[in-house]
Design an enzyme around this catalytic site. Structure first.
Site, PDB file in Angstrom:
ATOM      1  N   LYS A 191      -6.222  20.453  11.569  1.00 34.43           N
ATOM      2  CA  LYS A 191      -5.255  21.542  11.709  1.00 34.43           C
ATOM      3  C   LYS A 191      -4.854  22.077  10.333  1.00 34.43           C
ATOM      4  O   LYS A 191      -4.843  23.283  10.102  1.00 34.43           O
ATOM      5  CB  LYS A 191      -4.019  21.014  12.453  1.00 34.43           C
ATOM      6  CG  LYS A 191      -3.194  22.111  13.063  1.00 34.43           C
ATOM      7  CD  LYS A 191      -1.928  21.590  13.712  1.00 34.43           C
ATOM      8  CE  LYS A 191      -2.178  20.621  14.830  1.00 34.43           C
ATOM      9  NZ  LYS A 191      -0.963  20.405  15.644  1.00 34.43           N
ATOM     10  N   ASN A 217      -2.026  18.953  21.755  1.00 34.06           N
ATOM     11  CA  ASN A 217      -3.008  18.413  20.814  1.00 34.06           C
ATOM     12  C   ASN A 217      -4.104  17.697  21.594  1.00 34.06           C
ATOM     13  O   ASN A 217      -3.848  17.151  22.662  1.00 34.06           O
ATOM     14  CB  ASN A 217      -2.322  17.401  19.883  1.00 34.06           C
ATOM     15  CG  ASN A 217      -1.519  18.091  18.801  1.00 34.06           C
ATOM     16  OD1 ASN A 217      -2.030  18.974  18.106  1.00 34.06           O
ATOM     17  ND2 ASN A 217      -0.259  17.710  18.655  1.00 34.06           N
ATOM     18  N   LYS A 270      -0.097  10.811  11.309  1.00 36.30           N
ATOM     19  CA  LYS A 270       0.762  10.853  12.496  1.00 36.30           C
ATOM     20  C   LYS A 270       1.436   9.494  12.631  1.00 36.30           C
ATOM     21  O   LYS A 270       0.860   8.460  12.303  1.00 36.30           O
ATOM     22  CB  LYS A 270      -0.092  11.116  13.739  1.00 36.30           C
ATOM     23  CG  LYS A 270       0.692  11.674  14.901  1.00 36.30           C
ATOM     24  CD  LYS A 270       0.758  13.181  14.853  1.00 36.30           C
ATOM     25  CE  LYS A 270       1.554  13.745  16.022  1.00 36.30           C
ATOM     26  NZ  LYS A 270       1.552  15.209  16.053  1.00 36.30           N
ATOM     27  N   ALA A 322       1.283  20.317  27.567  1.00 34.10           N
ATOM     28  CA  ALA A 322       1.880  18.999  27.853  1.00 34.10           C
ATOM     29  C   ALA A 322       1.243  17.981  26.904  1.00 34.10           C
ATOM     30  O   ALA A 322       1.353  18.137  25.693  1.00 34.10           O
ATOM     31  CB  ALA A 322       1.670  18.653  29.322  1.00 34.10           C
ATOM     32  N   ARG A 371       5.794  10.715  17.065  1.00 35.80           N
ATOM     33  CA  ARG A 371       5.924  10.727  18.518  1.00 35.80           C
ATOM     34  C   ARG A 371       6.626   9.461  18.990  1.00 35.80           C
ATOM     35  O   ARG A 371       6.432   8.397  18.405  1.00 35.80           O
ATOM     36  CB  ARG A 371       4.507  10.783  19.096  1.00 35.80           C
ATOM     37  CG  ARG A 371       4.416  10.821  20.588  1.00 35.80           C
ATOM     38  CD  ARG A 371       3.022  11.228  21.023  1.00 35.80           C
ATOM     39  NE  ARG A 371       2.744  12.611  20.665  1.00 35.80           N
ATOM     40  CZ  ARG A 371       1.793  13.362  21.213  1.00 35.80           C
ATOM     41  NH1 ARG A 371       1.005  12.856  22.129  1.00 35.80           N
ATOM     42  NH2 ARG A 371       1.596  14.613  20.826  1.00 35.80           N
ATOM     43  N   GLY A 419       3.286  22.102  31.371  1.00 42.42           N
ATOM     44  CA  GLY A 419       4.211  21.464  30.430  1.00 42.42           C
ATOM     45  C   GLY A 419       5.250  22.458  29.960  1.00 42.42           C
ATOM     46  O   GLY A 419       4.926  23.511  29.390  1.00 42.42           O
ATOM     47  N   THR A 439       5.487  27.641  17.113  1.00 38.37           N
ATOM     48  CA  THR A 439       4.244  27.163  17.742  1.00 38.37           C
ATOM     49  C   THR A 439       3.904  28.036  18.950  1.00 38.37           C
ATOM     50  O   THR A 439       2.747  28.421  19.156  1.00 38.37           O
ATOM     51  CB  THR A 439       4.369  25.677  18.156  1.00 38.37           C
ATOM     52  OG1 THR A 439       4.685  24.915  16.990  1.00 38.37           O
ATOM     53  CG2 THR A 439       3.087  25.157  18.766  1.00 38.37           C
ATOM     54  N   SER A 474      -0.761  24.715  23.543  1.00 37.86           N
ATOM     55  CA  SER A 474      -0.261  24.014  22.359  1.00 37.86           C
ATOM     56  C   SER A 474      -0.628  22.537  22.307  1.00 37.86           C
ATOM     57  O   SER A 474      -0.510  21.916  21.249  1.00 37.86           O
ATOM     58  CB  SER A 474       1.271  24.117  22.305  1.00 37.86           C
ATOM     59  OG  SER A 474       1.849  23.245  23.261  1.00 37.86           O
TER      60      SER A 474
HETATM   61  P1  NAD Z   1       7.827  18.079  24.767  1.00 43.27           P
HETATM   62  O1  NAD Z   1       7.884  16.612  24.834  1.00 43.27           O
HETATM   63  O2  NAD Z   1       9.059  18.841  24.431  1.00 43.27           O
HETATM   64  O3  NAD Z   1       7.293  18.668  26.171  1.00 43.27           O
HETATM   65  C1  NAD Z   1       6.198  18.155  26.861  1.00 43.27           C
HETATM   66  C2  NAD Z   1       6.414  18.498  28.332  1.00 43.27           C
HETATM   67  O4  NAD Z   1       5.218  18.181  29.058  1.00 43.27           O
HETATM   68  C3  NAD Z   1       7.561  17.712  28.971  1.00 43.27           C
HETATM   69  O5  NAD Z   1       8.429  18.585  29.663  1.00 43.27           O
HETATM   70  C4  NAD Z   1       6.808  16.764  29.945  1.00 43.27           C
HETATM   71  O6  NAD Z   1       7.582  16.461  31.099  1.00 43.27           O
HETATM   72  C5  NAD Z   1       5.597  17.578  30.284  1.00 43.27           C
HETATM   73  N1  NAD Z   1       4.454  16.823  30.810  1.00 43.27           N
HETATM   74  C6  NAD Z   1       3.993  15.608  30.406  1.00 43.27           C
HETATM   75  N2  NAD Z   1       2.896  15.282  31.144  1.00 43.27           N
HETATM   76  C7  NAD Z   1       2.680  16.312  31.997  1.00 43.27           C
HETATM   77  C8  NAD Z   1       1.707  16.575  33.012  1.00 43.27           C
HETATM   78  N3  NAD Z   1       0.733  15.707  33.283  1.00 43.27           N
HETATM   79  N4  NAD Z   1       1.775  17.734  33.701  1.00 43.27           N
HETATM   80  C9  NAD Z   1       2.761  18.624  33.448  1.00 43.27           C
HETATM   81  N5  NAD Z   1       3.716  18.428  32.508  1.00 43.27           N
HETATM   82  C10 NAD Z   1       3.669  17.293  31.795  1.00 43.27           C
HETATM   83  O7  NAD Z   1       6.654  18.440  23.745  1.00 43.27           O
HETATM   84  P2  NAD Z   1       6.403  19.810  22.967  1.00 43.27           P
HETATM   85  O8  NAD Z   1       7.003  19.733  21.620  1.00 43.27           O
HETATM   86  O9  NAD Z   1       6.691  20.957  23.871  1.00 43.27           O
HETATM   87  O10 NAD Z   1       4.827  19.738  22.749  1.00 43.27           O
HETATM   88  C11 NAD Z   1       3.910  19.995  23.805  1.00 43.27           C
HETATM   89  C12 NAD Z   1       2.494  19.749  23.298  1.00 43.27           C
HETATM   90  O11 NAD Z   1       2.232  20.610  22.182  1.00 43.27           O
HETATM   91  C13 NAD Z   1       2.248  18.328  22.778  1.00 43.27           C
HETATM   92  O12 NAD Z   1       0.915  17.956  23.062  1.00 43.27           O
HETATM   93  C14 NAD Z   1       2.448  18.442  21.284  1.00 43.27           C
HETATM   94  O13 NAD Z   1       1.747  17.450  20.570  1.00 43.27           O
HETATM   95  C15 NAD Z   1       1.870  19.810  21.046  1.00 43.27           C
HETATM   96  N6  NAD Z   1       2.366  20.467  19.846  1.00 43.27           N
HETATM   97  C16 NAD Z   1       3.687  20.711  19.683  1.00 43.27           C
HETATM   98  C17 NAD Z   1       4.139  21.352  18.547  1.00 43.27           C
HETATM   99  C18 NAD Z   1       5.601  21.659  18.331  1.00 43.27           C
HETATM  100  O14 NAD Z   1       5.898  22.471  17.463  1.00 43.27           O
HETATM  101  N7  NAD Z   1       6.522  21.104  19.092  1.00 43.27           N
HETATM  102  C19 NAD Z   1       3.229  21.764  17.558  1.00 43.27           C
HETATM  103  C20 NAD Z   1       1.871  21.514  17.769  1.00 43.27           C
HETATM  104  C21 NAD Z   1       1.453  20.862  18.910  1.00 43.27           C
END
Ligand code: NAD
Length: 360
Positions: free
Chosen positions: A68, A261, A80, A238, A44, A180, A150, A259
């Site tokens: 997980k 974490n 991580k 998010a 991250r 998000g 995901t 999604s």
């Molecule tokens: P990303 O960074 O692409 O998107 C996150 C989005 O959330 C952004 O658009 C951001 O502006 C928004 N955001 C942040 N704070 C917010 C709030 N308070 N209210 C509304 N929106 C908010 O991340 P991602 O890859 O889409 O992942 C999203 C979540 O899923 C994360 O917690 C990540 O750890 C988890 N996750 C992702 C994956 C994956 O394959 N990418 C896998 C498992 C878990």
């Protein structure tokens, strides 16, 4: 923070601080548990308010990766990495190459790839310095972005939740609130719109909201009220800790499946959700799709095999929900118990000497 106390409390094995003066790289790698195999987890990049906040995030997220991987039946442990910095302004080729060199020194104890604030292209730079990467763009031999798979897993969790709650897993006419709209959230929106749901969305980034509302004709709400939007499914996609002692009382949904974490600021909140009659699909099961994809990549990538394993999230959760009702235990607690049992079982099996060959 007293680091060793924190490591002892949560069972972490190793925390590595990496600093490079030339590029300004400040990265923390936390390896939680390698009972089942090498630690696997994303990297991250975030402008953390303090070093302590970055360390806490690395510790919490790496612990979640152990759960997980174990819940998904994978032979990987939990780890991580976090890079302290602004993903919009602080990225450079040299920074990711410096990160790659540090990663290489771990000899495969930790394998990483994209996460919040990073994408596969960043790791194309790192890949010039290390072998221990996953989810590189397909053109560079990786399995590519994990957001699609995901989001497919999140859909399975939503359907399992609907089936358990209403005896019908169709999303048609159901109201879904997605918080998000990043790599995963916007694809969750696409999937639930296609399945016939009525969708409400929020993001702190107005541009992300604009793109998604224009593309799918969904309803935007402000990021602060999405939590209390009346809906069948609230989908946190998010950042973590969205469900706190305060916000848990404001939720007006029947199911939580998203999604993000570490959705629960505290594991005890799973019990409060249960008391409130809200069905919680534990985050580390719901969002395992990305991990299943990258783990598969390490064993000869087969997209059909990944899809099959992600589909299994549905049945896994249905069983968990039924068992949770039958035993009167919160879903997250029950899932953690299953993980602990698996870790103990394989810890015990690994004591068997196999003639000097190291386990894979
Ligand atoms: P990303 O960074 O692409 O998107 C996150 C989005 O959330 C952004 O658009 C951001 O502006 C928004 N955001 C942040 N704070 C917010 C709030 N308070 N209210 C509304 N929106 C908010 O991340 P991602 O890859 O889409 O992942 C999203 C979540 O899923 C994360 O917690 C990540 O750890 C988890 N996750 C992702 C994956 C994956 O394959 N990418 C896998 C498992 C878990």
């Amino acid at each position: 923070m007293n680091i060793f106390d924190a490591m002892e409390r949560h069972g972490h094995e190793q925390v590595i601080f990496n600093y490079d003066k030339a590029t300004g790289l400040k990265a923390i790698i936390a390896i939680h548990d390698t009972t089942l195999g090498p630690a696997l987890g994303g990297c991250r990049m975030w402008p953390y308010a303090s070093e302590e906040a970055a360390l806490e995030d690395a510790l919490r997220l790496s612990e979640g990766m152990t759960y997980k991987a174990a819940a998904a039946g994978l032979d990987y442990g939990g780890g991580k990495a976090v890079i302290i910095g602004n993903p919009l302004t602080d990225k450079s080729e040299a920074l990711f190459r410096a990160f790659g060199r540090f990663l290489e020194t771990l000899g495969g104890r930790f394998i990483t790839g994209e996460d919040v604030g990073t994408d596969g292209n960043d790791f194309v730079h790192a890949a010039r310095e290390t072998r221990y990467l996953v989810a590189l763009p397909e053109a560079y031999g990786g399995s590519g972005d994990t957001g699609a798979v995901t989001s497919f897993g999140v859909l399975q969790a939503m359907r399992a939740g609907l089936m358990h709650r209403y005896g019908d897993d169709s999303l048609r006419g159901r109201r879904v609130a997605v918080q998000g709209l990043g790599k995963v959230g916007r694809q969750v929106v696409a999937r639930v719109v296609e399945a016939g749901a009525e969708v409400v969305v929020a993001d702190i980034d107005p541009q992300a909201v604009g793109v998604v509302t224009a593309q799918y004709g969904v309803e935007p709400v402000d990021p602060w009220s999405i939590l209390e939007t009346p809906c069948d499914i609230f989908s946190p996609c998010a950042l973590g800790s969205v469900i706190t002692a305060e916000t848990v009382e404001r939720l007006r949904c029947a199911i939580v499946a998203g999604s993000a974490n570490n959705q629960l600021a505290d594991e005890r909140l799973g019990e409060r959700l249960r008391e409130r009659g809200i069905l919680y699909a534990p985050d580390f099961i719901t969002n395992a799709g990305g991990l299943l994809q990258v783990a598969d990549e390490l064993n000869g990538y087969r997209p059909e095999r990944v899809r099959h394993r992600v589909e299994a999230i549905y049945d896994f959760l249905l069983t968990l929900f039924r068992e949770s009702d039958a035993r009167g235990i919160a879903t997250n607690r029950l899932a953690l118990t299953l993980v602990e049992e698996r870790l103990k079982l394989y810890h015990d099996i690994h004591r068997i000497f196999t003639g000097g060959r190291s386990r894979t």
